[in-house]
Structures are given as structure tokens and as C-alpha cells.
Design a protein around this motif. Structure first.
Motif, PDB file in Angstrom:
ATOM      1  N   TYR A 282       2.314  11.582  10.070  1.00 38.87           N
ATOM      2  CA  TYR A 282       1.289  12.401   9.435  1.00 38.87           C
ATOM      3  C   TYR A 282       1.081  13.709  10.196  1.00 38.87           C
ATOM      4  CZ  TYR A 282      -3.223  13.815   7.507  1.00 38.87           C
ATOM      5  OH  TYR A 282      -4.247  14.531   6.911  1.00 38.87           O
ATOM      6  N   HIS A 314      -4.695   9.796   3.366  1.00 39.39           N
ATOM      7  CA  HIS A 314      -3.993  10.907   2.727  1.00 39.39           C
ATOM      8  C   HIS A 314      -2.528  10.632   2.400  1.00 39.39           C
ATOM      9  CE1 HIS A 314      -7.532  13.323   3.503  1.00 39.39           C
ATOM     10  NE2 HIS A 314      -7.467  13.019   4.781  1.00 39.39           N
ATOM     11  N   GLY A 315      -1.955   9.577   2.979  1.00 41.15           N
ATOM     12  CA  GLY A 315      -0.549   9.302   2.714  1.00 41.15           C
ATOM     13  C   GLY A 315       0.361  10.293   3.417  1.00 41.15           C
ATOM     14  N   LYS A 317       4.278  12.695   3.069  1.00 41.08           N
ATOM     15  CA  LYS A 317       5.374  13.225   2.266  1.00 41.08           C
ATOM     16  C   LYS A 317       6.676  12.505   2.592  1.00 41.08           C
ATOM     17  CE  LYS A 317       3.340  17.859   1.936  1.00 41.08           C
ATOM     18  NZ  LYS A 317       3.522  19.314   2.239  1.00 41.08           N
ATOM     19  N   GLN A 344      -2.083   4.137  -2.457  1.00 45.42           N
ATOM     20  CA  GLN A 344      -2.649   4.976  -3.517  1.00 45.42           C
ATOM     21  C   GLN A 344      -2.461   6.461  -3.234  1.00 45.42           C
ATOM     22  OE1 GLN A 344      -6.679   3.552  -3.404  1.00 45.42           O
ATOM     23  NE2 GLN A 344      -6.271   1.803  -4.754  1.00 45.42           N
ATOM     24  N   ASN A 345      -2.364   6.829  -1.960  1.00 47.61           N
ATOM     25  CA  ASN A 345      -2.289   8.242  -1.586  1.00 47.61           C
ATOM     26  C   ASN A 345      -0.899   8.696  -1.160  1.00 47.61           C
ATOM     27  OD1 ASN A 345      -5.215   9.184  -1.677  1.00 47.61           O
ATOM     28  ND2 ASN A 345      -5.408   7.370  -0.387  1.00 47.61           N
ATOM     29  N   GLN A 346       0.040   7.771  -1.042  1.00 51.18           N
ATOM     30  CA  GLN A 346       1.373   8.123  -0.581  1.00 51.18           C
ATOM     31  C   GLN A 346       2.105   8.994  -1.589  1.00 51.18           C
ATOM     32  OE1 GLN A 346       3.067   8.382   1.889  1.00 51.18           O
ATOM     33  NE2 GLN A 346       5.198   7.752   1.706  1.00 51.18           N
ATOM     34  N   LYS A 347       2.655  10.113  -1.107  1.00 56.08           N
ATOM     35  CA  LYS A 347       3.397  11.044  -1.955  1.00 56.08           C
ATOM     36  C   LYS A 347       4.898  10.809  -1.866  1.00 56.08           C
ATOM     37  CE  LYS A 347      -0.260  14.258  -0.660  1.00 56.08           C
ATOM     38  NZ  LYS A 347      -0.841  13.236   0.237  1.00 56.08           N
ATOM     39  N   GLY A 348       5.368  10.372  -0.698  1.00 62.52           N
ATOM     40  CA  GLY A 348       6.783  10.122  -0.517  1.00 62.52           C
ATOM     41  C   GLY A 348       7.179   8.725  -0.947  1.00 62.52           C
ATOM     42  N   LYS A 350       7.999   4.828  -0.932  1.00 68.76           N
ATOM     43  CA  LYS A 350       7.232   3.750  -0.314  1.00 68.76           C
ATOM     44  C   LYS A 350       7.750   2.405  -0.808  1.00 68.76           C
ATOM     45  CE  LYS A 350       3.777   4.114  -4.006  1.00 68.76           C
ATOM     46  NZ  LYS A 350       2.404   4.539  -4.362  1.00 68.76           N
TER      47      LYS A 350
END
Length: 432
Positions: A282, A314-315, A317, A344-348, A350
Motif C-alpha cells: 500500500y 482502501h485496497g 492496485k 470490497q476495496n481491492q482494485k487489483g 485478488k
């Protein structure tokens, strides 16, 4: 404090029982710096234990499976601008790291010990107490790796992966996974967080234990607010340590850096080390991929979602693999609040994969090592530590998943195991 998915067995057993200017110095060389001249008054004992290692049974680590032989080198890192957070009398921070790497020409040469001799004298009693073993049953100083000290590195340019252990564990607590990754063509850097491990041995022979950390956990007791403060400190110390390691990789000896691809760096860890890997990603884009082995990502003793970390809120990328257990403190995106928030917040990329019938220590060397004591200790002791999963199948699953993940995201080679192809041969469940 009770056992949790931040604490390693070696700390849990003791607590539950009542309880930047930097330099790189090879462990094989004597240090001439003032910082290395730590006085005896600054050395904290790990535990009240005999100074002699146990003389019991020798346990064997599983051999790595890969095209390369493996080498190991140790180094001391020093940050003269950071005061030691666990010893206020020491105006600098010192760490020990080990480098496991692809090697050549190791046939017939002796392997290194899993734990250095002086450190083993303290680590052994901590492992006995944390895992409920009779003192002296195991000779923790005798276990060998499959790596040769300072062996010549194999030709190539290999991705670099950092490994961090659980809170209270040694950097040598997961050699079976680390060596296997090195044999697959990675340079793996394992980190001792000085003052957390039961004992960290330095090149000049002095050993630093974790008495201040154990005292802090005992003092916390059942005070949840104090536990959050302490766990936040533990993680902040770890994150600063990891930055030191990342910043000093290029300063390691040329015999190693010549084969290191510092453009492709990953990180994985167990328990607090898994949390640390995610939080490092992060904060630092240099780490491109990570694996969290059964580590909560919040600053609480009990996973209740009240003090979530930045990565949970925040998850990322970058891709992150979550690997969870099913035992006393099960972890998945459906039962672990910090994992739910992260998901719920992960953008990359998973994935959440559970090792069936496992316990928290099933992702470490406790799984293959303690299984060798079957018939010598109560079956309930083994299942408490390792669960009921077959040890060989657990090791195979842990290795296959970690290898597949880093191959996919650091080498661009996808065997599709993380898509479910071939997963039936392992005791795992994909969580959706």
C-alpha cells in the motif's frame, strides 16, 4: 492476550503462560563499526532458558522442488538514524536478513543450519513452549536447510521476493517455502525484526532477544485499547524495517546483486508478516505482488473490524493473494472483517484460498516439522498446532500456490492454478 492471527506460536506460548544512513555488513565478517559494539547491558534475553541447545531428536525440512540448487548468505543491516524501538538505550536500528537464491555447484558441500547455534539456544525453548512440546524432545539447533553457505549464484536475472515471519517468529521459521521459491528461480530475502524474534544472532556474536516485547504483551493483558496501541507499534516498526531492507538491496555484494532483478519485487509473509506484506504494498509501489498467509489486517487482538488498516480500508492496485486457515481463528473474506473490507476495496487482482483442515501454523515449518513427532506427543498437540490436514499435502499446496502466484505476476508465466485448474490435487477451497 490470547492467540491471534498476528502472533506466532513462540510468543503466544510465553504470553499465555502468564506472561537514513544505513550500512550492509556480511554476517561472515566481523563488524568494525561503533554501532556493532553493543554492550552486554544492551542485550535482552529472549526467555528464561538453558544456554545449551536441546539434545533431542533432529527434524528434517522437506527438500525444495525446482531446477536450481540453493545458496544462503546472511547480512546485518544498520540504520544509524533510527533509534531501536524496543531498546531505547540503542541509538540505531540493526537487523539480520538471510538471502536464499538459485545456486550452482553445491553437490557435496554442507548445508546451513536452519537456526544459528547461539540463536537456537533461545529459539528452541520458545518453540517448545509455544507448541506444547516437552523440553528437550527436539534438537532445534540440528535441523539443516538444503542451502550451501555463500554458494555461487546461478546465471540469470531473478525476481526478488521478501519474506516476513509472524510476530514473535524468527526469519528462519518458513525455510520450506522460502527454499522452494529460491529453487524455482527467485532471490528470497527473509527478515528478522530485531526484538520480536526469540533470538537474533549478529556477526560479532551478540544475540538480541524479545524480552521487552513479551513484557509489553503481558502488560496489555485484556486491555483492548492497549492491545491496539501495541499492535500498531509492532506493525509500524515492521514497515520501517522493510523499507530499510528494500532501500539496501542494491547495496548487497555484487555476487548477489548481479543476479537480482530489482524491477520485479514481491513480498509474502505469515500472520503479522502477511499483514506487513499487504501494508508495505500500500505504501511502496516497488513491491508489485504479495501473498498474505493467514494474517489479519487490523490492529486488534480480536478480529472485529474496529481498527482496520489502510490496506484493508482502501485496497491495492497490485495483486494480492489471501491464504487462510480453518482452525481456531478461521480466515476468509466471509468471516474476517479486515479481509472482507479489503476484498470490497481491492482494485487489483485478488483471490482468497483456504487450506482445508488447517491451523494458523500450517503455513510455516511447524507443519512438516511437528508432523515428524507423531506417536511421541499426544495427537491433540499436533492437531492443535497443525490441524488435521496431511502435512505433505499441506506443504505441497502452500508451495504450489505461492510459486504459481509469483510466477504469474513477477515472471509472466501462468499455470492457471489460481484459476482453479489442477486445484483438486490439493486440500484447498477457493472462496468467492
Amino acid at each position: 492476550m490470547r492467540s491471534s492471527r498476528l502472533l506466532a506460536a513462540s510468543v503466544v506460548g510465553v504470553v499465555a503462560s502468564g506472561l537514513a544512513v544505513c550500512t550492509v555488513i556480511p554476517a561472515s565478517a566481523a563488524s568494525g563499526s561503533a554501532a556493532s559494539a553493543t554492550s552486554a547491558a544492551h542485550i535482552k534475553p529472549a526467555l528464561s532458558a538453558s544456554s545449551n541447545p536441546a539434545t533431542g531428536q533432529t527434524l528434517t525440512l522437506p527438500a525444495p522442488q525446482g531446477r536450481y540448487a540453493t545458496g544462503e548468505s546472511q547480512f546485518r543491516l544498520v540504520d544509524d538514524k533510527r533509534q531501536d524501538p524496543w531498546d531505547p538505550t540503542k541509538p540505531y536500528r540493526e537487523l539480520m536478513i538471510s538471502i536464499f537464491y538459485p545456486a550452482v555447484h553445491t553437490a557435496g558441500k554442507p548445508f546451513t543450519n536452519q537456526f544459528p547455534a547461539a540463536a537456537a539456544a533461545e529459539i528452541g525453548p520458545a518453540l517448545d513452549g509455544g507448541n506444547g512440546l516437552p523440553p528437550g524432545l527436539v534438537n532445534w539447533a540440528a535441523t539443516k536447510t538444503h542451502s550451501v553457505q555463500d554458494a555461487a549464484m546461478a546465471p540469470g536475472h531473478f525476481p526478488v521476493v521478501l519474506y516476513s515471519p509472524g510476530a514473535g517468529d524468527s526469519r528462519d521459521s518458513n525455510v520450506s517455502l522460502v527454499e522452494n521459491l529460491a529453487a524455482q528461480g527467485y532471490v528470497v530475502v527473509t527478515i528478522d525484526h530485531t526484538g520480536e524474534a526469540p533470538a537474533t544472532e549478529f556477526p560479532d556474536g551478540h544475540v538480541v532477544g524479545n524480552a521487552p516485547l513479551l513484557a509489553a504483551f503481558k502488560q496489555v493483558g485484556n486491555d483492548q485499547a492497549a492491545a491496539t496501541v501495541l499492535l500498531t507499534k509492532v506493525m509500524n516498526v515492521r514497515l520501517a524495517d522493510t523499507q530499510l531492507v528494500l532501500n539496501r538491496l542494491s547495496s548487497l555484494p555484487h555476487r548477489l546483486t548481479a543476479g537480482m532483478n530489482l524491477n520485479d519485487i514481491g513480498m509474502f509473509g505469515h500472520s503479522a508478516g502477511g499483514f506487513e506484506a499487504a501494508e508495505t504494498m500500500y505504501n511502496d509501489p516497488r513491491v508489485k505482488a504479495g501473498v498474505n498467509l493467514d494474517g489479519t489486517m487490523e490492529y486488534t487482538e480480536d478480529a472485529d473490524g474496529t481498527h482496520l488498516s489502510q490496506v484493508a480500508l482502501h485496497g491495492l492496485k497490485q495483486p494480492l493473494l489471501l491464504m487462510g486457515s480453518t482452525g481456531r481463528y478461521p480466515s476468509s473474506i466471509h468471516v474476517e472483517p479486515s479481509w472482507t473490507s479489503f476484498w470490497q476495496n481491492q482494485k487489483g487482482w485478488k483471490a482468497d484460498i483456504t487450506l482445508n483442515d488447517s491451523q494458523h501454523q500450517s503455513f510455516t515449518d511447524a507443519e512438516p516439522l511437528l508432523a515428524q513427532l507423531a506417536g511421541q506427543i499426544p495427537a491433540s498437540t499436533l492437531t492443535y498446532d497443525n490441524g488435521t490436514v496431511d502435512a505433505q499435502r499441506a506443504v505441497a499446496a502452500d508451495r504450489a500456490l505461492v510459486d504459481s502466484f509469483f510466477n504469474r505476476f513477477l515472471k509472466g508465466s501462468n499455470d492457471h492454478l489460481l484459476d482453479g485448474r489442477g486445484a483438486s490435487q490439493y486440500p484447498i477451497t477457493f472462496i468467492k
